[in-house]
Design an enzyme around this catalytic site. Structure first.
Site, PDB file in Angstrom:
ATOM      1  N   CYS A  73      -4.610  -0.457  -9.670  1.00  0.00           N
ATOM      2  CA  CYS A  73      -4.914  -1.782  -9.124  1.00  0.00           C
ATOM      3  C   CYS A  73      -5.759  -2.581 -10.114  1.00  0.00           C
ATOM      4  O   CYS A  73      -6.694  -2.053 -10.730  1.00  0.00           O
ATOM      5  CB  CYS A  73      -5.647  -1.639  -7.797  1.00  0.00           C
ATOM      6  SG  CYS A  73      -5.982  -3.236  -6.999  1.00  0.00           S
ATOM      7  N   CYS A  80     -13.688   1.764  -5.023  1.00  0.00           N
ATOM      8  CA  CYS A  80     -12.292   2.193  -4.933  1.00  0.00           C
ATOM      9  C   CYS A  80     -11.841   3.066  -6.098  1.00  0.00           C
ATOM     10  O   CYS A  80     -11.963   2.695  -7.267  1.00  0.00           O
ATOM     11  CB  CYS A  80     -11.387   0.960  -4.838  1.00  0.00           C
ATOM     12  SG  CYS A  80      -9.662   1.393  -4.506  1.00  0.00           S
ATOM     13  N   CYS A 117      -0.062   2.550   9.418  1.00  0.00           N
ATOM     14  CA  CYS A 117      -0.639   1.566   8.498  1.00  0.00           C
ATOM     15  C   CYS A 117      -0.237   1.958   7.081  1.00  0.00           C
ATOM     16  O   CYS A 117      -0.485   3.090   6.658  1.00  0.00           O
ATOM     17  CB  CYS A 117      -2.155   1.538   8.630  1.00  0.00           C
ATOM     18  SG  CYS A 117      -2.724   1.167  10.293  1.00  0.00           S
ATOM     19  N   CYS A 208      -6.123  -7.389  11.255  1.00  0.00           N
ATOM     20  CA  CYS A 208      -6.990  -6.223  11.188  1.00  0.00           C
ATOM     21  C   CYS A 208      -7.936  -6.458  10.019  1.00  0.00           C
ATOM     22  O   CYS A 208      -7.495  -6.554   8.873  1.00  0.00           O
ATOM     23  CB  CYS A 208      -6.154  -4.959  10.964  1.00  0.00           C
ATOM     24  SG  CYS A 208      -7.132  -3.471  10.683  1.00  0.00           S
TER      25      CYS A 208
END
Length: 350
Positions: A73, A80, A117, A208
């Protein structure tokens, strides 16, 4: 006096007396901090009473999180393991095939999950892979499960395509307060996240959105984060509250065991009071909470969890362990309307 499920209730311990029949969208930080700072038993009493008014306190909604594309990412989120900027030992993996996701969905459903999810380590989805994402939504829906995606920022066309594919929920966390946000993330602004949430909500997809506790933020930041959610024109339908899982190689690796479980429980309770009709989800970090702390979270208003031994790249209690805890607490898995319909259809077919 017995507090019955769905009985009228007026509460005001430690804060000004307020009627909780109507939702508020005008909370001040001072009010929120006062709620959070109440004596623990008063806060628990207030939160549980509100929870009992709007939900069955003996039911928990269960979701399973699947990492459909791991690592690489471009964002610099300090917590993360999937950021390409940090050496965490995580290998970048290509996106899963639709059949792989379908297999994981079937396994999750067999374990009692009613929502799948699906998360991808993207700043925003690319055009090449997006059609596959849409197909994933469709095949999971066909199982009778609710669908949720977390894919980063979206443009208007992508939001509309997700809506047409039948996506039920879109997850896009704010993570922390606007003031503390630059200490955690610099590659995407707080407003960028709010803009994505607005696009999703305007398209008619359930939102969410939650945050992470334990990143070095102050109580003021926690109150500010909850204020942002509580003062939205429509509260998030689901509010995941994460306890930081420090990962070696990330800037927050040294934050291990820095958060008192009682402080975490207070955030859960305050979220329930501010957003009475939202699902409040116990998300990452449950491995560092013992059964007693989790029981307090459920009492305080948490009514959703993730099943599965992994949450993207971090450990999570195994489903069997959760079943055992539910049995001890007398908690049942809540079946969504879609899941109930699937069960009914299967019974008729049999």
């Amino acid at each position: 006096m017995c507090l019955g499920y769905n009985k009228p209730l007026f509460l005001g311990l430690g804060v000004a007396m307020q009627q909780v029949d109507s939702l508020r969208h005008d909370w001040s930080v001072a009010e929120i901090r006062a709620i959070m700072a109440q004596p623990f038993h008063d806060l628990m009493f207030q939160a549980h009473g509100i929870h009992r008014k709007y939900f069955n306190p003996s039911e928990v909604q269960v979701s399973t999180l699947v990492n459909i594309k791991s690592g690489g990412c471009a964002e610099d989120c300090a917590y993360c393991s999937q950021s390409a900027r940090y050496d965490t030992g995580l290998e970048k993996q290509k996106m899963l095939a639709v059949q792989e996701v379908l297999d994981k969905a079937m396994q999750a459903k067999a374990q009692g999950a009613t929502r799948l999810c699906m998360g991808a380590a993207w700043r925003n989805p690319n055009k090449k892979d997006f059609p596959v994402v849409l197909e994933m939504v469709k095949v999971v829906r066909d199982l009778g499960m609710e669908t949720c995606m977390t894919l980063g920022m979206l443009d208007d066309e992508q939001v509309q395509q997700l809506k047409e594919a039948g996506l039920d929920y879109y997850n896009h966390n704010l993570d922390t307060s606007e003031a503390y946000y630059p200490q955690v993330i610099t590659t995407r602004s707080f407003q960028d996240r709010l803009d994505t949430i607005d696009k999703v909500r305007d398209a008619g997809i359930n939102v969410c959105s939650g945050g992470i506790i334990g990143m070095g933020e102050a109580q003021q930041d926690r109150a500010e984060l909850l204020k942002t959610f509580a003062n939205m024109s429509h509260h998030p339908d689901s509010v995941p509250i994460n306890l930081l899982v420090p990962i070696d190689g990330t800037p927050l690796a040294e934050m291990r065991d820095k958060t008192d479980p009682f402080d975490f429980i207070r955030v859960i309770a305050t979220a329930r009071i501010l957003m009475p009709k939202s699902y409040v989800r116990l998300s990452a970090g449950r491995m560092s909470l013992n059964e007693q702390a989790q029981a307090w979270c459920f009492f305080a208003g948490a009514n959703s969890i993730f099943y599965g031994d992994k949450l993207l790249t971090t450990d999570n209690p195994e489903a069997d362990h959760d079943h055992q805890l539910f049995k001890k607490l007398g908690i049942n898995v809540h079946l969504t309307a879609k899941a109930e319909m699937a069960v009914s259809t299967a019974a008729v077919s049999a």
